[in-house]
Design an enzyme around this catalytic site. Structure first.
Site: not given
Ligand code: NAD
Length: 252
Positions: A41, A106, A126, A137, A158, A200, A242
């Protein structure tokens, strides 16, 4: 945010970590952006480029399955090259000293395991995109096998039951893994500090865990550079990068 704000956020977080006995991290895509994996996002995130393929569509349509695998292999170089970031390494440090019993994530990128968490101490809500399973299976397939079949004749089925093979992830519309949901519930209800990092907090039911932990008496910290719908129930909200926030907690 300036360097002084970052220092005071890190200090407050450090005090909460020092006081806590059982810390549960809950991570989202934001912890992995510094590892080169885009989130959903943020501007330019995966969401803005590709509409997700829902589970129903994957099952019903060979074209959708071909597209899902085409996208997955287009990301392979990125996933394969990604190494744990400062956030992952900080959490792994707290895990090693016994402050963190397990991580709830997630994410599907396997980076907590790569950072040193035992696989059974990573609760993947997830799933995991680094391998595949038959949706009928459950037979395991490695991605190299899927790629060979895909290159020959498109999305594979499969070899045992002929149902479609899919990355071991949970798509929109797919049932949540019961075991992971139960383990995440126990962790959220049994911790004294819950830290939501890089999410998010809009994808449900995963987004229910921070408020569950708070309801059960834990202190709640949210680290995310954008606001989330649960900021007003948190004890501490850190709107910083982060990696910068968690780097001081990395122990080599
Ligand atoms: P999201 O994309 O909805 O939210 C990510 C949040 O992280 C955003 O609000 C953004 O502002 C913040 N963010 C990004 N980089 C940052 C940083 N360096 N420092 C501080 N904040 C930062 O992600 P979500 O809430 O995890 O939900 C999305 C779904 O997408 C998840 O269910 C996941 O399974 C999947 N997903 C996973 C990956 C992965 O495995 N790396 C990548 C993309 C999506």
């Amino acid at each position: 945010m300036n360097a002084k704000d970052l220092r005071s956020d890190v200090q407050r977080l450090g005090e909460m970590i020092a006081r806590a006995n059982r810390i549960v991290p809950f991570t989202g895509a934001g912890i992995s952006t510094e590892c080169g994996i885009p989130d959903f996002r943020s501007p330019g995130g995966l969401w803005t480029r590709n509409r997700p393929i829902a589970y129903e569509e994957f099952i019903a349509s060979r074209t959708a399955r071909d597209e899902a695998w085409r996208r997955r292999f287009a990301m392979e170089a990125t996933f394969a090259a990604a190494t744990p970031g400062r956030g992952h390494r900080a959490l792994a440090s707290l895990y090693r000293v016994g402050k963190v019993p397990a991580a709830i994530t997630q994410n599907i990128d396997n980076l907590h395991q790569k950072s040193g968490f035992a696989p059974h101490h990573v609760v993947e809500l997830h799933g995991n995109t680094t391998y595949a399973r038959c949706i009928g299976c459950g037979r395991f397939y490695d991605l190299a096998w899927v790629k060979r079949r895909f290159d020959e004749s498109g999305a594979p089925d499969c070899i045992d039951c002929e149902e479609p093979v899919k990355t071991a992830t949970i798509s929109f519309g797919q049932a949540m893994p019961e075991d992971a949901m139960e383990r995440a519930t126990a962790l959220a209800q049994g911790c004294d500090l819950f830290i939501a990092i890089g999410s998010s907090l809009v994808v449900w039911p995963a987004a229910g865990f921070p408020m569950m932990a708070k309801d059960c008496g834990a202190r709640l910290v949210i680290i995310n550079r954008e606001p989330t719908p649960q900021d007003d129930i948190a004890d501490l909200v850190i709107r910083q990068d982060i990696g910068d926030t968690l780097a001081p907690f990395v122990e080599s």
